[in-house]
Write a protein that holds these residues in place. Sequence first.
Motif, mmCIF file in Angstrom:
data_model
loop_
_atom_site.group_PDB
_atom_site.id
_atom_site.type_symbol
_atom_site.label_atom_id
_atom_site.label_comp_id
_atom_site.label_asym_id
_atom_site.label_seq_id
_atom_site.Cartn_x
_atom_site.Cartn_y
_atom_site.Cartn_z
ATOM 1 N N UNK A 98 34.812 52.538 32.898
ATOM 2 C CA UNK A 98 36.166 52.751 33.047
ATOM 3 C C UNK A 98 36.776 53.207 34.420
ATOM 4 N N UNK A 99 37.098 52.397 35.238
ATOM 5 C CA UNK A 99 37.477 52.688 36.742
ATOM 6 C C UNK A 99 36.225 52.989 37.655
ATOM 7 N N UNK A 100 36.703 53.206 38.703
ATOM 8 C CA UNK A 100 35.789 53.421 39.930
ATOM 9 C C UNK A 100 35.120 54.968 39.810
ATOM 10 N N UNK A 101 33.839 55.093 40.542
ATOM 11 C CA UNK A 101 33.457 56.617 40.361
ATOM 12 C C UNK A 101 33.764 57.193 41.945
ATOM 13 N N UNK A 102 34.477 56.323 42.840
ATOM 14 C CA UNK A 102 35.181 57.180 44.009
ATOM 15 C C UNK A 102 36.156 56.084 44.642
ATOM 16 N N UNK A 103 37.186 56.621 45.338
ATOM 17 C CA UNK A 103 38.022 55.804 45.920
ATOM 18 C C UNK A 103 37.866 54.834 46.963
ATOM 19 N N UNK A 104 38.314 53.466 46.806
ATOM 20 C CA UNK A 104 37.912 52.551 47.805
ATOM 21 C C UNK A 104 39.101 51.983 48.563
ATOM 22 N N UNK A 105 38.727 51.562 49.697
ATOM 23 C CA UNK A 105 39.854 50.525 50.351
ATOM 24 C C UNK A 105 39.651 49.366 49.719
ATOM 25 N N UNK A 106 40.639 48.439 50.147
ATOM 26 C CA UNK A 106 40.673 47.067 49.492
ATOM 27 C C UNK A 106 39.479 46.202 50.163
ATOM 28 N N UNK A 107 39.514 46.808 51.515
ATOM 29 C CA UNK A 107 38.354 45.918 52.294
ATOM 30 C C UNK A 107 36.691 46.411 51.751
ATOM 31 N N UNK A 108 36.747 47.735 51.271
ATOM 32 C CA UNK A 108 35.482 48.109 50.768
ATOM 33 C C UNK A 108 35.204 47.373 49.482
ATOM 34 N N UNK A 109 36.160 47.445 48.542
ATOM 35 C CA UNK A 109 36.123 46.604 47.266
ATOM 36 C C UNK A 109 35.828 45.122 47.390
ATOM 37 N N UNK A 110 36.440 44.634 48.590
ATOM 38 C CA UNK A 110 36.129 42.933 48.551
ATOM 39 C C UNK A 110 34.691 42.893 49.145
ATOM 40 N N UNK A 174 39.670 37.637 45.535
ATOM 41 C CA UNK A 174 40.946 38.037 46.016
ATOM 42 C C UNK A 174 42.046 38.508 45.017
ATOM 43 N N UNK A 175 41.970 37.982 43.822
ATOM 44 C CA UNK A 175 42.719 38.082 42.949
ATOM 45 C C UNK A 175 42.156 39.663 42.401
ATOM 46 N N UNK A 176 41.024 40.026 42.286
ATOM 47 C CA UNK A 176 40.750 41.147 41.880
ATOM 48 C C UNK A 176 40.978 42.324 42.758
ATOM 49 N N UNK A 177 40.950 41.993 44.088
ATOM 50 C CA UNK A 177 41.394 42.903 45.392
ATOM 51 C C UNK A 177 42.657 43.223 45.211
ATOM 52 N N UNK A 178 43.712 42.032 44.822
ATOM 53 C CA UNK A 178 44.944 42.440 44.862
ATOM 54 C C UNK A 178 45.490 43.008 43.612
ATOM 55 N N UNK A 179 44.897 43.235 42.478
ATOM 56 C CA UNK A 179 45.313 43.770 41.229
ATOM 57 C C UNK A 179 44.754 45.377 41.103
ATOM 58 N N UNK A 180 43.589 45.435 41.461
ATOM 59 C CA UNK A 180 42.676 46.585 41.093
ATOM 60 C C UNK A 180 43.278 47.874 41.281
ATOM 61 N N UNK A 181 43.257 48.972 40.768
ATOM 62 C CA UNK A 181 43.432 50.261 40.994
ATOM 63 C C UNK A 181 42.462 50.822 41.971
ATOM 64 N N UNK A 182 42.314 51.300 43.106
ATOM 65 C CA UNK A 182 41.281 51.671 43.989
ATOM 66 C C UNK A 182 40.932 53.166 43.986
#
Length: 319
Positions: A98-110, A174-182
């Motif tokens: 459930x969710x990420x284990x740390x904050x990410x930027x959109x660039x890092x998630x991509x 790109x869709x995932x990066x656009x909607x994901x909670x970072x």
Amino acid sequence: MTFEHANVRTSCKPWGSHDLRPWNRSGSPDAAIGELRFDRAETQAPDPALLLKLLFTKQKLSIQVHPDDAFAQTMGLANGKTEAWYVLSAEDGAQVAIGLDRPLTQSQLRDAITDGSIADLVKWQPAEPGDVFFVPAGTIHAIGAGLVIAEIQQRSDTTFRLFDHGRSRELHVEQAVAVADLEPARMDKMPVHLTVERMKLVSCAFFVLERIDLPPDANWELQAQRETWGLVTAGDATIGSMHAGIGDAFFAETDQAVIKVGRNGLTILLAYADSAPQPGLLRDLDDRKSDHAIRDLTLAGISSRKPASVPLRSMEGHP
């Protein structure tokens, strides 16, 4: 006024199971079934707002994310997908993410989706029978192997995959990066008893999920004011005109149904399209006392309780 014994559809999945008992007898040695979907018996009726499913996992599911209503509507869809899970059974070591284990930027998630390192950035945690997980739209998530899960969700199949464990299906970067909670999901809410018989598991803008525990040989009345789905998870009863045992589901809307509980008691997962628990949802017919006014026991300084026979934890993400 509507009360229906729900129909069941099976869906084959590569990560599914060949044995669905005790929830269903549709298992087959030839096809792995991953989902049971419950549909209205009235096939000409408009689609309900909610979808009730059972998931059977023998392998990890993909890491994925769902859009919220606003993003889904930019795609020409009616709504996004917020969901909640209730763990019915779990093998030793079963987990969900459930969710990420740390904050990410959109660039890092991509980058993490592209190189596959997203598999190491989601927050895996143990899953046991009775656990509740809330997955708001935008929350990156996955379900591990060895689980049977009841899922209630907004009626949508829109899924953006970030990682698929070598199955070679399309990823939706790109869709995932656009909607994901970072940010990591917050998991600090606990279920709360509304009455002795009613436990609120999750409430959000789209649905309320409760667990109903009724004693043996009792008589109750269910008053479904809005779209309501019920799934029997233990015991048995006559509910309206249907005899319901483990794995049976029903749909009700602006209707009432008498519940005649069997000798082993009855547990139902009940989900309805509202944003807060409904007062008067249950009425005790044996002593003619109406359901007590809904009360949040935590406000009275009383901790949430759970039946000793059924473990219950909650891992709710932020709304």
